[in-house]
Scaffold this motif. Structure first.
Motif, PDB file in Angstrom:
ATOM      1  N   VAL A  68       2.400  12.067  10.843  1.00  0.00           N
ATOM      2  CA  VAL A  68       1.044  12.628  10.717  1.00  0.00           C
ATOM      3  C   VAL A  68      -0.013  11.593  11.108  1.00  0.00           C
ATOM      4  O   VAL A  68      -1.046  11.949  11.687  1.00  0.00           O
ATOM      5  N   ARG A  69       0.244  10.332  10.846  1.00  0.00           N
ATOM      6  CA  ARG A  69      -0.701   9.291  11.297  1.00  0.00           C
ATOM      7  C   ARG A  69      -0.758   9.263  12.826  1.00  0.00           C
ATOM      8  O   ARG A  69      -1.837   9.120  13.416  1.00  0.00           O
ATOM      9  N   THR A  73       0.849  -1.189   0.000  1.00  0.00           N
ATOM     10  CA  THR A  73       0.000   0.000   0.000  1.00  0.00           C
ATOM     11  C   THR A  73       0.883   1.237   0.000  1.00  0.00           C
ATOM     12  O   THR A  73       1.816   1.341   0.794  1.00  0.00           O
ATOM     13  N   PRO A  74       0.621   2.190  -0.883  1.00  0.00           N
ATOM     14  CA  PRO A  74       1.490   3.370  -0.943  1.00  0.00           C
ATOM     15  C   PRO A  74       1.262   4.301   0.243  1.00  0.00           C
ATOM     16  O   PRO A  74       0.285   4.172   0.989  1.00  0.00           O
ATOM     17  N   LEU A  75       2.183   5.216   0.401  1.00  0.00           N
ATOM     18  CA  LEU A  75       1.970   6.304   1.351  1.00  0.00           C
ATOM     19  C   LEU A  75       0.727   7.064   0.923  1.00  0.00           C
ATOM     20  O   LEU A  75       0.361   7.080  -0.261  1.00  0.00           O
ATOM     21  N   GLN A  76       0.090   7.711   1.867  1.00  0.00           N
ATOM     22  CA  GLN A  76      -1.137   8.437   1.553  1.00  0.00           C
ATOM     23  C   GLN A  76      -1.039   9.897   2.002  1.00  0.00           C
ATOM     24  O   GLN A  76      -0.377  10.217   2.993  1.00  0.00           O
ATOM     25  N   SER A  77      -1.695  10.742   1.268  1.00  0.00           N
ATOM     26  CA  SER A  77      -1.859  12.138   1.666  1.00  0.00           C
ATOM     27  C   SER A  77      -3.075  12.248   2.568  1.00  0.00           C
ATOM     28  O   SER A  77      -4.037  11.477   2.422  1.00  0.00           O
ATOM     29  N   TYR A  78      -3.045  13.187   3.483  1.00  0.00           N
ATOM     30  CA  TYR A  78      -4.207  13.431   4.338  1.00  0.00           C
ATOM     31  C   TYR A  78      -4.811  14.767   3.925  1.00  0.00           C
ATOM     32  O   TYR A  78      -4.266  15.834   4.216  1.00  0.00           O
ATOM     33  N   ARG A 128      -9.506  13.078   5.062  1.00  0.00           N
ATOM     34  CA  ARG A 128      -9.455  11.664   4.672  1.00  0.00           C
ATOM     35  C   ARG A 128      -8.075  11.353   4.078  1.00  0.00           C
ATOM     36  O   ARG A 128      -7.372  12.231   3.571  1.00  0.00           O
ATOM     37  N   TRP A 129      -7.704  10.068   4.145  1.00  0.00           N
ATOM     38  CA  TRP A 129      -6.452   9.600   3.570  1.00  0.00           C
ATOM     39  C   TRP A 129      -6.671   9.249   2.102  1.00  0.00           C
ATOM     40  O   TRP A 129      -7.618   8.551   1.759  1.00  0.00           O
ATOM     41  N   ILE A 130      -5.791   9.755   1.232  1.00  0.00           N
ATOM     42  CA  ILE A 130      -5.914   9.581  -0.213  1.00  0.00           C
ATOM     43  C   ILE A 130      -4.687   8.840  -0.732  1.00  0.00           C
ATOM     44  O   ILE A 130      -3.553   9.193  -0.409  1.00  0.00           O
ATOM     45  N   GLY A 131      -4.918   7.805  -1.566  1.00  0.00           N
ATOM     46  CA  GLY A 131      -3.816   7.098  -2.197  1.00  0.00           C
ATOM     47  C   GLY A 131      -3.947   5.591  -2.097  1.00  0.00           C
ATOM     48  O   GLY A 131      -3.878   5.029  -1.006  1.00  0.00           O
ATOM     49  N   LEU A 165      -1.643  16.840   4.944  1.00  0.00           N
ATOM     50  CA  LEU A 165      -0.352  16.325   4.481  1.00  0.00           C
ATOM     51  C   LEU A 165      -0.403  16.043   2.991  1.00  0.00           C
ATOM     52  O   LEU A 165      -1.331  15.393   2.504  1.00  0.00           O
ATOM     53  N   VAL A 166       0.628  16.512   2.285  1.00  0.00           N
ATOM     54  CA  VAL A 166       0.759  16.263   0.850  1.00  0.00           C
ATOM     55  C   VAL A 166       1.937  15.324   0.616  1.00  0.00           C
ATOM     56  O   VAL A 166       3.072  15.649   0.972  1.00  0.00           O
ATOM     57  N   ILE A 167       1.676  14.169   0.037  1.00  0.00           N
ATOM     58  CA  ILE A 167       2.732  13.254  -0.401  1.00  0.00           C
ATOM     59  C   ILE A 167       2.862  13.409  -1.905  1.00  0.00           C
ATOM     60  O   ILE A 167       1.887  13.277  -2.641  1.00  0.00           O
ATOM     61  N   GLY A 168       4.087  13.686  -2.360  1.00  0.00           N
ATOM     62  CA  GLY A 168       4.303  13.904  -3.793  1.00  0.00           C
ATOM     63  C   GLY A 168       4.475  15.380  -4.105  1.00  0.00           C
ATOM     64  O   GLY A 168       4.912  16.162  -3.266  1.00  0.00           O
ATOM     65  N   GLY A 169       4.099  15.769  -5.313  1.00  0.00           N
ATOM     66  CA  GLY A 169       4.322  17.140  -5.760  1.00  0.00           C
ATOM     67  C   GLY A 169       3.253  18.112  -5.292  1.00  0.00           C
ATOM     68  O   GLY A 169       2.190  17.724  -4.802  1.00  0.00           O
ATOM     69  N   THR A 170       3.558  19.399  -5.453  1.00  0.00           N
ATOM     70  CA  THR A 170       2.630  20.450  -5.034  1.00  0.00           C
ATOM     71  C   THR A 170       1.640  20.835  -6.128  1.00  0.00           C
ATOM     72  O   THR A 170       0.730  21.629  -5.865  1.00  0.00           O
TER      73      THR A 170
END
Length: 518
Positions: free
Chosen positions: A193-194, A2-7, A11-14, A209-214
């Motif tokens: 963040v979790r 399972t990949p890292l997720q953005s919050y 909600r958690w996305i990814g 929280l943003v995982i990846g690009g802006t």
């Protein structure tokens, strides 16, 4: 996996994996970023519609109490963070700076709140200033929450502290925060963040929280928002010039990697205790976090008649530094954060070796300790000696790793001129026994440095070190260092609030500020 997720928006996305993130120890895959695109319009709208109203219902003291509770909660679960921290290349000691330094910063800001108003969200900055002949009209200044969102873009080297040292004063100032860690070590920030979410201490919408690009995030921020960035000077310049930021005059605070220096003053001889303090300081800054600190000593300035003695003692100390798997108790320096970083440092060292002698390093005989670590991102501590100090590339090129360059000088004035060649630095250290030398040097160096340490045998027992960014002191510097300020006690909170001048009768001003009329 399972990949890292953005919050985002509560909600958690990814679900779909994208970029593989590899362990700095052995190159194995630790995690993936997620492939799903983030709706940044939704993220900002959520911060404005949910986060801001929730924070507006709290005051300075209530938010400080939450910071204290969160710091305690994270401290009780620090081992979960340490377990992942090793994969960033950090030893246990390196992880302490990041993990416990992060929660310690929250504790510090919770403590500082005793100086803030005991209720409400208006912070008076008196005194009242009479504006008329009879005293019937006056003016003062107040600070209030900006009513916007803080976007914090962080570097890879401190995935825990980097988020928390920005979040602490932001939260105290009453702003919701969107944090974006660098991808390479974002698996540790996501874990943080979790834990924060599991604590259920913060109001909803206070932290996303943003995982990846802006993506288009910076194109969507508005006038009351704030953007901060920690990372390279080149990236800072690129982000700072985002048309939307320029057009809307959105505050942009940059803390960039800089070519920091340490100066051994002419009054210090090889027989002095201060001489060894200088050597230890340079060696520690080269090897702590494998030299991956924006404050690390990149240029060591030494009187010409003592350069050989300094080189010999540094070589001896570096030779005793065990490099390898950071999980081993015998290891004193771990790996760089990624293989990409390893390649970048190697390329820059090639440039720095032009016109320089290799005192220690160069890769010959380098064998990190540990099993199965051939694919790890290790790099040998490398000490160079510039042949022409005034014109060497170390004044312009930074190898963001365990690399430093010795530079010989003739006289204190030349040393101060070399120090200024960094074109703006976060931190500098002067090692001297002489007060007059300290006065002259600090007066000159303060113009191009954000923080300065004067190190002698009296300060040494309690010195926090050249590279330590403390919550109570300014972190930031002019020029190449980004021109911004973080931390510095409650100054950081003030940077994130709106200052307004207020005019009126003394009685009315006293009613507004809660302070007595002048």
């Amino acid at each position: 996996m399972t990949p890292l997720q953005s919050y985002i928006a509560g909600r958690w996305i990814g679900q779909q994996p994208a970029q593989a993130l590899r362990s700095a120890i052995d190159g194995s895959v630790v995690a993936h970023t997620h492939a799903e695109a983030i709706d940044f319009a939704e993220a900002l709208a959520y911060a404005r519609s949910v986060g801001l109203p929730a924070l507006a219902k709290t005051d300075f003291q209530q938010r400080a109490a939450m910071l204290k509770a969160l710091a305690k909660y994270l401290g009780e679960r620090k081992e979960e963070l340490y377990a992942l921290s090793f994969h960033t290349g950090a030893t246990r000691a390196d992880g302490w700076v990041d993990i416990e330094g992060g929660s310690g910063t929250l504790f510090a800001y919770a403590s500082m709140a005793k100086e803030l108003p005991q209720s409400g969200n208006l912070w008076p900055e008196g005194p009242q200033i009479p504006l008329g002949k009879t005293g019937a009209y006056a003016g003062t200044h107040v600070l209030v929450p900006r009513g916007g969102v803080a976007v914090h873009i962080n570097a890879f080297n401190f995935p825990v502290w980097g988020l928390l040292e920005k979040f602490g004063p932001t939260f105290l100032a009453g702003m919701p925060c969107i944090g974006k860690p660098a991808s390479a070590t974002s698996f540790l920030t996501e874990k943080l963040v979790r834990l924060i979410n599991d604590a259920a201490i913060l109001p909803e919408g206070a932290l996303q929280l943003v995982i990846g690009g802006t993506g288009d995030l910076l194109d969507r921020v508005q006038e009351q928002d704030v953007v901060t960035f920690t990372g390279s000077a080149d990236t800072a310049a690129k982000l700072r010039s985002t048309p939307n930021l320029v057009r809307r005059s959105i505050p942009f605070n940059a803390e960039a990697d800089s070519l920091n220096c340490a100066v051994l003053a002419p009054d210090v001889t090889p027989d002095d205790e201060e001489f060894d303090l200088f050597v230890k300081e340079v060696a520690r800054e080269m090897t702590q976090k494998a030299g991956q600190k924006c404050t690390a000593i990149r240029r060591a300035l030494v009187p010409a008649d003592r350069i050989d003695a300094v080189a010999a003692r540094l070589k001896e100390r570096l030779a005793k530094t065990t490099v390898g798997d950071p999980r081993l108790d015998s290891v004193r320096m771990g790996a760089l954060a990624s293989q990409a970083q390893q390649a970048d440092v190697a390329e820059r060292v090639t440039t720095l070796r032009q016109g320089a002698e290799v005192v220690f390093g160069g890769g010959e005989g380098f064998a990190p300790v540990g099993d199965g670590i051939a694919e790890g991102a290790y790099f040998q501590p490398t000490l160079l000696l510039a042949q022409d100090a005034a014109h060497h590339a170390a004044h312009d090129v930074e190898a963001f790793g365990p690399v430093s360059t010795l530079m010989a000088y003739q006289g204190l004035d030349e040393a101060l001129a070399l120090a200024a060649r960094g074109k703006g630095s976060l931190a500098g250290t002067l090692v001297t026994k002489d007060a007059a030398t300290a006065v002259k040097a600090i007066t000159a160096m303060a113009a191009t440095h954000g923080r300065l340490q004067v190190l002698d045998r009296a300060a040494a027992p309690e010195s926090t070190g050249h590279g330590s960014a403390l919550p109570y002191l300014k972190h930031g510097g002019p020029g190449r260092a980004g021109g911004g300020e973080e931390l510095g006690g409650l100054r950081a909170v003030k940077h994130l609030m709106q200052r307004a001048a207020v005019q009126g009768s003394p009685a009315m001003l006293a009613a507004v500020t809660g302070e007595g009329a002048a």
